[in-house]
Design a protein around this motif. Structure first.
Motif, PDB file in Angstrom:
ATOM      1  N   SER A 124     -27.185 -14.564  11.669  1.00 42.78           N
ATOM      2  CA  SER A 124     -28.487 -13.951  11.374  1.00 42.78           C
ATOM      3  C   SER A 124     -29.481 -14.200  12.508  1.00 42.78           C
ATOM      4  CB  SER A 124     -29.035 -14.500  10.060  1.00 42.78           C
ATOM      5  OG  SER A 124     -28.192 -14.142   8.982  1.00 42.78           O
ATOM      6  N   LYS A 125     -29.478 -15.442  13.058  1.00 40.55           N
ATOM      7  CA  LYS A 125     -30.395 -15.749  14.158  1.00 40.55           C
ATOM      8  C   LYS A 125     -30.014 -14.988  15.433  1.00 40.55           C
ATOM      9  CE  LYS A 125     -32.283 -20.194  12.755  1.00 40.55           C
ATOM     10  NZ  LYS A 125     -33.692 -19.791  12.948  1.00 40.55           N
ATOM     11  N   VAL A 126     -28.706 -14.779  15.636  1.00 36.00           N
ATOM     12  CA  VAL A 126     -28.276 -13.960  16.772  1.00 36.00           C
ATOM     13  C   VAL A 126     -28.825 -12.546  16.627  1.00 36.00           C
ATOM     14  CG1 VAL A 126     -26.287 -12.854  17.875  1.00 36.00           C
ATOM     15  CG2 VAL A 126     -26.232 -15.295  17.361  1.00 36.00           C
ATOM     16  N   ASN A 127     -28.755 -12.020  15.399  1.00 32.43           N
ATOM     17  CA  ASN A 127     -29.283 -10.671  15.157  1.00 32.43           C
ATOM     18  C   ASN A 127     -30.782 -10.613  15.456  1.00 32.43           C
ATOM     19  OD1 ASN A 127     -26.841  -9.594  14.426  1.00 32.43           O
ATOM     20  ND2 ASN A 127     -27.133  -9.927  12.223  1.00 32.43           N
ATOM     21  N   LEU A 128     -31.522 -11.660  15.035  1.00 35.65           N
ATOM     22  CA  LEU A 128     -32.967 -11.701  15.308  1.00 35.65           C
ATOM     23  C   LEU A 128     -33.219 -11.803  16.814  1.00 35.65           C
ATOM     24  CD1 LEU A 128     -34.204 -14.053  12.437  1.00 35.65           C
ATOM     25  CD2 LEU A 128     -34.866 -11.662  12.793  1.00 35.65           C
ATOM     26  N   GLY A 129     -32.395 -12.616  17.482  1.00 37.41           N
ATOM     27  CA  GLY A 129     -32.536 -12.730  18.938  1.00 37.41           C
ATOM     28  C   GLY A 129     -32.291 -11.408  19.629  1.00 37.41           C
ATOM     29  N   ASN A 130     -31.269 -10.670  19.163  1.00 38.56           N
ATOM     30  CA  ASN A 130     -30.969  -9.357  19.753  1.00 38.56           C
ATOM     31  C   ASN A 130     -32.142  -8.398  19.570  1.00 38.56           C
ATOM     32  OD1 ASN A 130     -28.465 -10.280  20.506  1.00 38.56           O
ATOM     33  ND2 ASN A 130     -27.398  -9.371  18.744  1.00 38.56           N
ATOM     34  N   ASN A 182     -36.733  -5.553  22.017  1.00 39.47           N
ATOM     35  CA  ASN A 182     -38.178  -5.302  22.059  1.00 39.47           C
ATOM     36  C   ASN A 182     -38.821  -5.917  23.305  1.00 39.47           C
ATOM     37  OD1 ASN A 182     -38.741  -3.753  19.743  1.00 39.47           O
ATOM     38  ND2 ASN A 182     -38.479  -5.566  18.444  1.00 39.47           N
ATOM     39  N   GLU A 183     -37.935  -6.419  24.206  1.00 38.38           N
ATOM     40  CA  GLU A 183     -38.355  -7.030  25.469  1.00 38.38           C
ATOM     41  C   GLU A 183     -39.195  -8.293  25.252  1.00 38.38           C
ATOM     42  OE1 GLU A 183     -40.172  -4.150  27.998  1.00 38.38           O
ATOM     43  OE2 GLU A 183     -38.351  -2.919  28.151  1.00 38.38           O
ATOM     44  N   ASN A 184     -39.026  -8.912  24.083  1.00 40.08           N
ATOM     45  CA  ASN A 184     -39.650 -10.199  23.789  1.00 40.08           C
ATOM     46  C   ASN A 184     -38.608 -11.265  24.118  1.00 40.08           C
ATOM     47  OD1 ASN A 184     -41.196 -12.293  22.858  1.00 40.08           O
ATOM     48  ND2 ASN A 184     -41.517 -11.423  20.799  1.00 40.08           N
ATOM     49  N   PHE A 185     -38.362 -11.459  25.421  1.00 39.10           N
ATOM     50  CA  PHE A 185     -37.217 -12.245  25.882  1.00 39.10           C
ATOM     51  C   PHE A 185     -37.335 -13.724  25.524  1.00 39.10           C
ATOM     52  CE2 PHE A 185     -37.595  -8.687  29.048  1.00 39.10           C
ATOM     53  CZ  PHE A 185     -36.550  -7.945  28.529  1.00 39.10           C
ATOM     54  N   GLU A 209     -30.651   2.808  15.160  1.00 41.53           N
ATOM     55  CA  GLU A 209     -31.556   3.946  14.960  1.00 41.53           C
ATOM     56  C   GLU A 209     -32.956   3.671  15.515  1.00 41.53           C
ATOM     57  OE1 GLU A 209     -31.218   4.434  10.727  1.00 41.53           O
ATOM     58  OE2 GLU A 209     -29.486   5.794  10.908  1.00 41.53           O
ATOM     59  N   ASN A 210     -33.086   2.543  16.270  1.00 38.00           N
ATOM     60  CA  ASN A 210     -34.357   2.170  16.918  1.00 38.00           C
ATOM     61  C   ASN A 210     -35.483   1.887  15.927  1.00 38.00           C
ATOM     62  OD1 ASN A 210     -33.307   2.389  19.568  1.00 38.00           O
ATOM     63  ND2 ASN A 210     -33.573   4.624  19.500  1.00 38.00           N
ATOM     64  N   ASN A 211     -35.110   1.543  14.707  1.00 44.80           N
ATOM     65  CA  ASN A 211     -36.115   1.153  13.718  1.00 44.80           C
ATOM     66  C   ASN A 211     -36.120  -0.375  13.669  1.00 44.80           C
ATOM     67  OD1 ASN A 211     -37.788   0.778  11.525  1.00 44.80           O
ATOM     68  ND2 ASN A 211     -36.810   2.382  10.276  1.00 44.80           N
ATOM     69  N   PHE A 212     -36.793  -1.005  14.690  1.00 46.17           N
ATOM     70  CA  PHE A 212     -36.677  -2.447  14.871  1.00 46.17           C
ATOM     71  C   PHE A 212     -37.387  -3.243  13.785  1.00 46.17           C
ATOM     72  CE2 PHE A 212     -36.145  -0.691  19.208  1.00 46.17           C
ATOM     73  CZ  PHE A 212     -34.844  -1.132  19.425  1.00 46.17           C
ATOM     74  N   SER A 213     -38.456  -2.686  13.255  1.00 46.75           N
ATOM     75  CA  SER A 213     -39.172  -3.418  12.196  1.00 46.75           C
ATOM     76  C   SER A 213     -38.303  -3.515  10.941  1.00 46.75           C
ATOM     77  CB  SER A 213     -40.499  -2.728  11.877  1.00 46.75           C
ATOM     78  OG  SER A 213     -40.266  -1.390  11.432  1.00 46.75           O
ATOM     79  N   LEU A 214     -37.640  -2.398  10.587  1.00 45.49           N
ATOM     80  CA  LEU A 214     -36.742  -2.414   9.429  1.00 45.49           C
ATOM     81  C   LEU A 214     -35.553  -3.336   9.693  1.00 45.49           C
ATOM     82  CD1 LEU A 214     -35.982  -1.296   6.644  1.00 45.49           C
ATOM     83  CD2 LEU A 214     -34.791   0.592   7.793  1.00 45.49           C
ATOM     84  N   ALA A 215     -35.028  -3.281  10.903  1.00 46.97           N
ATOM     85  CA  ALA A 215     -33.891  -4.127  11.268  1.00 46.97           C
ATOM     86  C   ALA A 215     -34.266  -5.600  11.135  1.00 46.97           C
ATOM     87  CB  ALA A 215     -33.453  -3.814  12.693  1.00 46.97           C
ATOM     88  N   ASN A 240     -27.207  -7.757   6.748  1.00 43.56           N
ATOM     89  CA  ASN A 240     -26.928  -7.857   8.191  1.00 43.56           C
ATOM     90  C   ASN A 240     -26.507  -6.507   8.758  1.00 43.56           C
ATOM     91  OD1 ASN A 240     -27.446 -10.419   9.260  1.00 43.56           O
ATOM     92  ND2 ASN A 240     -25.645 -11.289   8.270  1.00 43.56           N
ATOM     93  N   ASN A 241     -25.606  -5.829   8.023  1.00 40.36           N
ATOM     94  CA  ASN A 241     -25.094  -4.536   8.493  1.00 40.36           C
ATOM     95  C   ASN A 241     -26.180  -3.474   8.491  1.00 40.36           C
ATOM     96  OD1 ASN A 241     -22.621  -5.781   8.716  1.00 40.36           O
ATOM     97  ND2 ASN A 241     -21.824  -4.983   6.784  1.00 40.36           N
ATOM     98  N   LEU A 242     -27.008  -3.498   7.446  1.00 39.41           N
ATOM     99  CA  LEU A 242     -28.132  -2.556   7.416  1.00 39.41           C
ATOM    100  C   LEU A 242     -29.075  -2.809   8.589  1.00 39.41           C
ATOM    101  CD1 LEU A 242     -28.855  -2.517   3.585  1.00 39.41           C
ATOM    102  CD2 LEU A 242     -28.260  -0.514   4.973  1.00 39.41           C
ATOM    103  N   GLY A 243     -29.264  -4.099   8.944  1.00 41.35           N
ATOM    104  CA  GLY A 243     -30.102  -4.427  10.099  1.00 41.35           C
ATOM    105  C   GLY A 243     -29.528  -3.888  11.389  1.00 41.35           C
ATOM    106  N   VAL A 244     -28.192  -3.971  11.537  1.00 40.50           N
ATOM    107  CA  VAL A 244     -27.535  -3.449  12.749  1.00 40.50           C
ATOM    108  C   VAL A 244     -27.737  -1.940  12.840  1.00 40.50           C
ATOM    109  CG1 VAL A 244     -25.307  -3.074  13.863  1.00 40.50           C
ATOM    110  CG2 VAL A 244     -25.852  -5.311  12.877  1.00 40.50           C
ATOM    111  N   ILE A 245     -27.576  -1.233  11.693  1.00 41.28           N
ATOM    112  CA  ILE A 245     -27.749   0.230  11.691  1.00 41.28           C
ATOM    113  C   ILE A 245     -29.189   0.599  12.038  1.00 41.28           C
ATOM    114  CG2 ILE A 245     -27.705   2.302  10.238  1.00 41.28           C
ATOM    115  CD1 ILE A 245     -25.363   1.031   8.709  1.00 41.28           C
ATOM    116  N   ALA A 246     -30.156  -0.142  11.450  1.00 40.99           N
ATOM    117  CA  ALA A 246     -31.571   0.126  11.753  1.00 40.99           C
ATOM    118  C   ALA A 246     -31.845  -0.102  13.244  1.00 40.99           C
ATOM    119  CB  ALA A 246     -32.466  -0.777  10.903  1.00 40.99           C
ATOM    120  N   GLN A 247     -31.202  -1.102  13.818  1.00 42.20           N
ATOM    121  CA  GLN A 247     -31.356  -1.371  15.251  1.00 42.20           C
ATOM    122  C   GLN A 247     -30.799  -0.219  16.077  1.00 42.20           C
ATOM    123  OE1 GLN A 247     -30.185  -5.352  16.410  1.00 42.20           O
ATOM    124  NE2 GLN A 247     -29.474  -4.609  18.382  1.00 42.20           N
TER     125      GLN A 247
END
Length: 595
Positions: free
Chosen positions: A220-226, A231-234, A191-197, A182-189
Motif C-alpha cells: 500500500s505504501k509503495v502504491n502511495l509512493g508511486n 504527481n512529481e512530489n518526489f 486513468e490519471n485520476n490521482f486523487s481517487l487513486a 489496491n486494484n481500484l487505486g491502480v486503475i484510477a492511476q
C-alpha cells in the motif's frame, strides 16, 4: 479441505488425514512424496468412479502436475480438472466444486486465455452467491476483476472490484477487500485520476495496518509512493518508499525480496528525478544485489524442481513395475481357466447355432407348407365359388325362368279361370330368381366376369361407400387380364376393403391400380383411419394379413403394409402380370396338397 460426504467414519477420517498430509507436502513443494501417497491410496482403496474421495485426490494430483511447470503437465492437469468438474456438477454446493472451478480459472489465466478464466470464475461466483458464501464471493469478485484488468477491460474490472463495498470488513473479508481497493487505486492511476487513486490506496492501507500485515502495508505504501512520484512530489514518494523498508527489514521471504528490489528501483528513479545521482546510484546497486539473490534462488529452486520431477518419474516407474508383476501373476493364474471357459463357450455357441439353424430350416419348411395349404385352400374356394355361381346363374336361373314361362303359358290356357296357386307360384319363382342372382353376384362379381377388374373395383367402391366412409378408385386405364388373375386380385382387394370397413373407422379410402411396363400390376390402398400396430396384427392374425400375404407371395408378388396408431394405413402390392398360357397355368395351378 473438508470432503462433502455425510458422516465421519474411520475410513473418511483416514482419507482426510491423508489429504491433509498431501496438502502440506504440496505447500513444501515435496511433490515426489505427495505423488507416492496419492498412488498408494489409489492402488490400495477401490474408489467408485464418481466419489468425492477420488475427486479430492485427483484435484491434488492436478495441482502437482501444474506446479511442475512443463506444458505436458499443464495439459494433464487441465484434463483431470475438466473431468472432475463435470462429475461435480450435481454437487455444486460443495467446497471441492469451487476448488475445481478456481483451479481451472487459474490454469486458463496462466496461458492468458482470460475469457475461459472469467467463464469458470463467474460459475464459481454464481455458486458462492447461491450458498451465501461471503469469503468465496469476494474471492471470485476480485479474481474476475483481475482477469478483466489483464484483458485491459478496465470498466468491467472496476464493476467487479466495486462490488466488494457491499460486504462488511471483517477479519475474514478484509484481505480480499483490501486487494480490491489496491486494484481500484491502480486503475484510477492509469486513468490519471490521482486523487481517487490516493483515496483507494489509503483505504487499503488502513485495512492492512489493522491486520498488522507487513507485506500488505508495504504494498500500500509503495502504491502511495508511486502516486506521489507521478504527481512529481518526489520527496513524499521517497518518504513512502523509505517507510516500506522499515516493514520489510527483517522479512526474507520471496515476496519481500521482490518487493525490496522494486522499492530500491523506485527510490533510484525518484532520487534521479531530484538530481541526487549518488543516492540514485546507491539504491540501484542495492536493487541489483537483491536481483542476483533472486536469480540464484530461482536457479536452486529450478534444480530442485527438476530433481523432484526425476524422483516422481522414478517412483511411477517402480509402481508400474510392481503392477506389471501383479498382472503377470494374475495372467498365469487365470490364463488356463480363461482358455477352458473360452473353449466351453465356443462349444456352446456352436451347439446353439446348430440348433438354431435346424430350427430355422424347420420353420421355413413349415411356413412354406402352410403357405401352400393356404393358397390351395383359397384356390379351391375360388374355384368352388365360381362353379356354384355359374350353376346358379346358368342352370338354376334358367330352370326357374323356364318354369315361370310354363306357368305363364298355363295362365293363357286357363284364361279367366287362373287358380291363385299359379299366381303365387309365379311370385315365388320371381323371388327365388332374385335371390339366386344376388347369391351368384355375392359368390363372384358378374361385373368382374363381364367387364374386368377396373370396372369391378369401381363397382366395389360404389357398393361399399356410405355416409361414414367414402371409397374412391383410380384404375389409370388398366387393361383386362386373364380371368383367374383378375379374380385373385379382386378377392384380395375385397378382403382388404372389408378390413377397412370393420376395423379402421376411416372417413375416406382410395384404391389405385397402375400397370408398369406391361409386366407389373401395382395396387395401393390408403385409408385415413385409426391405424394399428402391424407387428401385433401379424402375430394375432386378426385382420387375415398373413393369408393375404401368402396369396401374394404365391403369385410371386410383393406385399407391404405401413400403419401407425392414429396415422391411418397404407398397403402396397406388386404382382407380375402373366401373359402366355404357360405362365398363367404355372401361376394358377393347384398345389398337390391334401386339404
Amino acid at each position: 479441505m473438508a470432503l462433502f460426504a455425510a458422516g465421519q467414519s474411520k475410513g473418511t477420517e483416514y482419507i482426510n488425514n491423508k489429504l491433509q498430509k498431501i496438502d502440506s507436502l504440496i505447500a513444501e513443494k515435496k511433490y515426489d512424496q505427495a505423488i507416492v501417497i496419492i498412488k498408494n491410496i489409489q492402488n490400495t482403496f477401490s474408489f467408485r468412479d464418481k466419489t468425492e474421495d477420488k475427486l479430492a485426490f485427483e484435484y491434488r494430483y492436478a495441482q502437482i502436475l501444474f506446479e511442475n511447470g512443463d506444458e505436458d503437465g499443464e495439459k494433464k492437469a487441465l484434463n483431470k480438472l475438466l473431468v472432475g468438474y463435470e462429475k461435480l456438477k450435481p454437487h455444486s454446493d460443495s467446497s471441492l466444486y469451487l476448488d475445481y472451478l478456481n483451479f481451472l480459472a487459474k490454469i486458463f489465466a496462466s496461458s492468458r486465455n482470460f475469457d475461459k478464466a472469467i467463464f469458470y470464475n463467474k460459475i464459481a461466483l454464481k455458486s458462492s452467491l447461491k450458498n451465501n458464501d461471503t469469503i468465496n464471493i469476494l474471492k471470485s469478485l476480485v479474481r474476475v476483476g483481475s482477469f478483466f484488468y489483464a484483458k485491459s477491460d478496465l470498466d468491467s474490472a472496476k464493476f467487479y472490484y466495486r462490488k466488494v463495498d457491499y460486504y462488511p470488513v471483517t477479519a475474514k473479508t478484509e484481505n480480499r477487500i483490501s486487494n480490491a481497493y489496491n486494484n481500484l487505486g491502480v486503475i484510477a492511476q492509469i486513468e490519471n485520476n490521482f486523487s481517487l487513486a490516493k483515496g483507494y490506496a489509503i483505504k487499503a492501507l488502513k485495512i492492512k495496518e489493522k491486520q498488522k500485515d507487513s507485506i500488505g502495508i508495504a504494498y500500500s505504501k509503495v502504491n502511495l509512493g508511486n502516486l506521489n512520484h507521478y504527481n512529481e512530489n518526489f520527496k513524499e514518494a521517497i518518504k513512502s518508499y523509505t517507510d516500506v523498508m522499515t516493514f520489510l527489514e527483517k522479512d526474507t521471504s520471496d515476496v519481500s525480496l521482490s518487493l525490496k528490489r522494486a522499492v530500491y528501483d523506485n527510490l533510484s528513479v525518484s532520487y534521479d528525478s531530484l538530481g541526487e545521482y549518488e543516492n540514485a546510484y546507491r539504491n540501484l546497486l542495492k536493487s541489483m544485489r537483491i536481483n542476483e539473490k533472486i536469480i540464484d534462488k530461482n536457479f536452486k529452486e529450478n534444480f530442485a524442481e527438476v530433481e523432484a520431477k526425476y524422483n516422481i518419474a522414478k517412483q511411477e516407474k517402480l509402481i508400474e513395475i510392481e503392477k506389471n508383476k501383479a498382472q503377470r501373476a494374475q495372467f498365469l493364474f487365470y490364463g488356463l481357466t480363461f482358455l477352458t471357459l473360452t473353449l466351453l463357450v465356443l462349444a456352446y455357441i456352436f451347439y446353439k447355432n446348430y440348433k438354431l439353424t435346424q430350427q430355422n430350416k424347420l420353420e421355413q419348411e413349415q411356413n412354406l407348407t402352410q403357405t401352400k395349404i393356404i393358397n390351395a385352400t383359397i384356390d379351391a374356394k375360388e374355384k368352388e365359388r365360381k362353379t356354384i355361381a355359374e350353376i346358379l346363374h346358368d342352370s338354376v336361373s334358367a330352370l326357374l325362368s323356364s318354369a315361370n314361362l310354363h306357368l305363364q303359358a298355363s295362365k293363357k290356357e286357363l284364361k279367366n279361370d287362373v287358380p291363385n296357386e299359379i299366381i303365387k307360384a309365379q311370385h315365388i319363382i320371381d323371388e327365388a330368381s332374385v335371390k339366386i342372382r344376388d347369391l351368384s353376384h355375392e359368390l363372384i362379381s358378374s361385373v368382374l366376369l363381364k367387364f374386368g377388374l377396373a370396372f369391378a373395383i369401381h363397382d366395389l367402391c360404389e357398393k361399399y361407400s356410405n355416409s361414414q366412409l367414402e371409397l374412391i378408385s383410380d384404375d389409370n386405364g388398366v387393361k383386362r387380364y386373364h380371368q383367374k388373375f383378375e379374380i385373385k386380385i379382386y378377392n384380395i382387394i375385397e378382403e382388404l376393403v372389408n378390413n377397412i370397413l370393420k376395423h379402421s373407422d376411416a372417413k375416406t379410402a382410395s384404391i389405385n391400380l397402375v400397370e408398369r411396363n406391361g409386366s407389373q400390376l401395382l395396387i395401393q390402398i390408403i385409408d385415413d383411419g385409426k391405424g394399428f400396430d402391424v407387428k401385433k396384427a401379424r402375430s394375432k392374425d386378426g385382420l387375415g394379413l398373413s393369408h393375404i400375404e401368402a396369396r401374394v407371395k404365391v403369385m410371386k408378388g410383393v406385399f407391404n403394409i405401413n400403419s401407425k396408431k392414429g396415422e391411418g394405413t397404407s398397403i402396397f402390392i406388386s404382382v407380375p402380370i402373366y401373359k402366355s398360357k404357360e405362365e398363367r397355368d404355372d401361376a394358377y395351378k393347384s398345389e398337390d396338397i391334401a386339404v
